[in-house]
Design an enzyme around this catalytic site. Structure first.
Site, PDB file in Angstrom:
ATOM      1  N   GLY A   1       0.830  -1.188   0.000  1.00  0.00           N
ATOM      2  CA  GLY A   1       0.000   0.000   0.000  1.00  0.00           C
ATOM      3  C   GLY A   1       0.865   1.238   0.000  1.00  0.00           C
TER       4      GLY A   1
ATOM      5  CG  ASP B   1      -8.147   4.073   0.967  1.00  0.00           C
ATOM      6  OD1 ASP B   1      -8.620   4.304  -0.167  1.00  0.00           O
ATOM      7  OD2 ASP B   1      -7.028   3.568   1.137  1.00  0.00           O
TER       8      ASP B   1
END
Length: 669
Positions: A357, A474
């Site tokens: 990520g 998110d």
């Protein structure tokens, strides 16, 4: 003894003599959020605690409620274990008698953050890890042969296993746990007798005869501090477990207070003061002198204590500020050593990487101490990485829901920022939706719809049921993980924000993933629950259609927005054609249509008409009618300067991590 030494002794006595630990207790005739922690599906309703939710068959539900403050039950200095007693009223209501729920339990545990699995696990232990630390009395309403249940209607006493040490049938006292009527239970443990008894009654009068009587020594199971609470679960049923009142008290637990003993002075020593004759002529003077010293002495002593306390407090606050993060988590998830996690990941070897990520890398870890598999997130060393790490840890550590990834521990050593999560066997949702391997098994419709419901449930919890509202910011398929049973688990709280429910959103740097960002968030940088709803809508369209939020059209360079594409089919009355072709029509058309319309309603450009996540959950569970979705996609324009289209703000194909300052102007057609 010099005055300095005398002062030192006085300070020692005042500051370091430990207080006497008293027996404690509490009484709740009705409940509020102040002193209790709710986990999973548990909720408040008119001063009553519901452990499970009323869901349609064949849904499952699990919840727990825990008293916030740990209870002292053992004193190491005196080797005394407390006796305890608790009294509570509960009811079990089954809205569909054809399907019976599993039951509820009263428990004591050193852990105040773990919610177990639904079904026969009673929300008490996790299905993937049956060994847990607890002492419990279960009120079981379903026969589960795995745990050697005698029948579908019994009370059992459990220690670290759901295979009861001893059981009894309430029917022997003409009681029916499934009647829906209020039942009062008394549980008493007397340490001096090594005996635990359970009484049940339909009234407030305690019966003379115990339903369950167990000779057991709990001293080795009751730790220095324990948490007390209730858990309950259902599987494929509609049972409601309600706790109406609760009291808990300990007794026989008063550790001896340490006494300060001067060096070389025995307990039997007596200091005799000699008789001193004082003449009458000096009485007045000495009286005034004594009075003055009597006032000035204590005043001076208090002043010294105040100065000492002031500087000590300043030093303590400084230390607390430096270490508050670590101290806050000592009672929460476990602290791992760096050495242990390095060994578990083969030195953070590239072969163990299972995800990447913007803020870190995730490794598969084999923990030799527990023999289990975990996922270790290694945050980057940047300032943003540390900020993300603190945000994720402080937020997720206080949250408990069956559709959240369980945080197992953390580590801050050698400049590393590490989080240890429960390992999700089936990985992330995006990898299953967009598998490159033809041989890999396809995510079937039943699993997809269950994922939609699970994600809606956890977002309802984050938005409306937590003490402070959590905005995830998110939500995307890459952050939705799947356990062994393909249940959705929301993870990655690196961008999450805590907000009070009555506070207005604050403008921040826009952060998230392209294709999932709401138009108003791109424009104003204000994250709200409605921006999460928008992202959820996009994810639902992905689940139903098997397409990414933004894809390049086959054979062309044109980028196609998923929301626009599905809305176009809806305007033509062909929305069902948006269904993933790889399913080969193997889905329930009514559910597919419902999920597609829910996705569009959540992804509406106008945030004011998007449904709440609670409304979405009710729609998916057939508890309310779907919201109206117009045939033509609404147009939303932010007027200033110039306009941008969706194509203008695409920065990378497929939706990667993206951060930007606020856009100047955006027009969504």
């Amino acid at each position: 003894m010099t005055p300095r030494n005398l002062l030192a002794v006085a300070l020692f006595l005042l500051l370091f003599t430990p207080p006497r630990t008293q027996s404690i207790g509490f009484d709740f005739n009705s409940f509020n959020i102040r002193n209790l922690t709710l986990l999973g599906d548990s909720h408040f309703r008119d001063g009553v605690i519901g452990l499970t939710k009323e869901l349609g068959v064949p849904s499952s539900s699990a919840g727990a409620v825990i008293y916030n403050h740990p209870i002292g039950l053992y004193d190491a200095d005196t080797n005394i274990t407390a006796s305890f007693s608790t009294r509570f009223s509960f009811s079990i209501t089954n809205t569909n008698p054809t399907f019976s729920g599993d039951g509820l339990s009263f428990f004591l545990s050193p852990d105040n953050r773990t919610l177990g699995s639904p079904g026969g696990y009673l929300g008490l232990v996790n299905s993937s890890r049956l060994v847990n630390k607890f002492v419990a009395v279960e009120f079981d309403t379903r026969l589960d042969s795995v745990f050697n249940d005698p029948n579908d209607h019994h009370v059992g006493f459990d220690i670290e296993s759901l295979v009861s040490i001893k059981t009894a049938d309430p029917a022997s006292q003409e009681l029916n746990l499934k009647s829906g009527e209020s039942i009062t239970a008394w549980i008493e443990y007397k340490n001096e007798e090594c005996r635990l008894r359970v009484f049940l009654s339909n009234s407030s009068l305690k019966p003379s005869e115990a339903l369950l009587d167990v000779n057991i020594d709990l001293s080795s199971y009751l730790k220095e501090v324990m948490y007390v609470g209730f858990s309950g679960s259902t599987e494929g049923s509609t049972d409601l477990y309600l706790i109406e009142s609760w009291s808990f008290h300990t007794s026989g637990f008063v550790p001896a207070r340490r006494r300060f003993k001067p060096h070389n002075v025995s307990d039997s020593s007596v200091i005799d003061s000699p008789n001193i004759s004082i003449s009458d002529s000096g009485n007045g003077y000495h009286s005034r002198l004594g009075l003055g010293l009597g006032i000035a002495g204590p005043a001076f002593f208090c002043a010294v204590i105040a100065v000492f306390g002031f500087f000590s407090l300043r030093k303590w606050r400084k230390i607390r500020t430096q270490k508050s993060f670590k101290a806050e988590l000592l009672t929460g998830p476990r602290e791992f050593s760096y050495r242990e996690l390095k060994r578990a990941t083969k030195g953070f070897h590239s072969s163990r990487i299972i995800g990447n990520g913007a803020f870190g890398t995730v490794y598969k870890a084999f923990c030799t101490s527990s023999g289990g598999i975990s996922a270790v997130k290694r945050s980057k060393h940047s300032h943003e990485g540390k900020t993300e790490f603190l945000a994720e840890l402080t937020i997720i550590a206080r949250l408990r829901h069956k559709n959240l990834v369980q945080l197992q521990g953390w580590c801050v050593e050698k400049g590393e920022l590490l989080l240890v999560y429960e390992f999700m066997l089936n990985g992330s949702l995006d990898k299953l939706l967009y598998q490159e391997s033809v041989e890999a098994s396809l995510l079937n419709w039943s699993h997809r719809y269950n994922i939609a419901v699970g994600l809606a449930s956890v977002l309802t919890y984050l938005h409306q049921e937590c003490e402070q509202q959590v905005i995830h910011r998110d939500i995307k398929t890459g952050n939705v993980l799947l356990d062994a049973n393909f249940n959705a688990r929301l993870g990655d709280f690196g961008l999450a924000k805590l907000m009070d429910h009555d506070k207005s959103p604050v403008s921040t740097l826009t952060a998230g993933t392209m294709g999932y960002l709401a138009p108003e968030y791109l424009q104003y940088g204000k994250a709200t629950e409605k921006t999460d709803v928008f992202s959820y809508g996009v994810v639902m369209l992905e689940v139903a259609c098997g397409r990414r939020p933004i894809e390049r059209e086959a054979g062309t360079q044109k980028m196609v927005n998923l929301v626009d594409w599905v809305w176009g089919l809806h305007s033509q009355g062909k929305i069902i054609e948006a269904a993933d072709k790889r399913l080969n029509g193997e889905f329930k058309e009514e559910e597919m249509r419902k999920l597609l319309l829910v996705g569009l309603s959540c992804a509406n450009p106008d945030s004011s008409v998007r449904p709440s996540m609670r409304k979405v959950l009710q729609i998916l569970n057939n508890e309310t009618e779907p919201v109206f979705v117009p045939k033509l996609k609404p147009s939303l324009t932010f007027s200033c300067g110039f306009s941008l289209t969706v194509d203008d703000i695409i920065v990378e194909e497929g939706g990667g991590e993206w951060e930007s300052a606020k856009a100047t102007t955006i027009q969504i057609d």
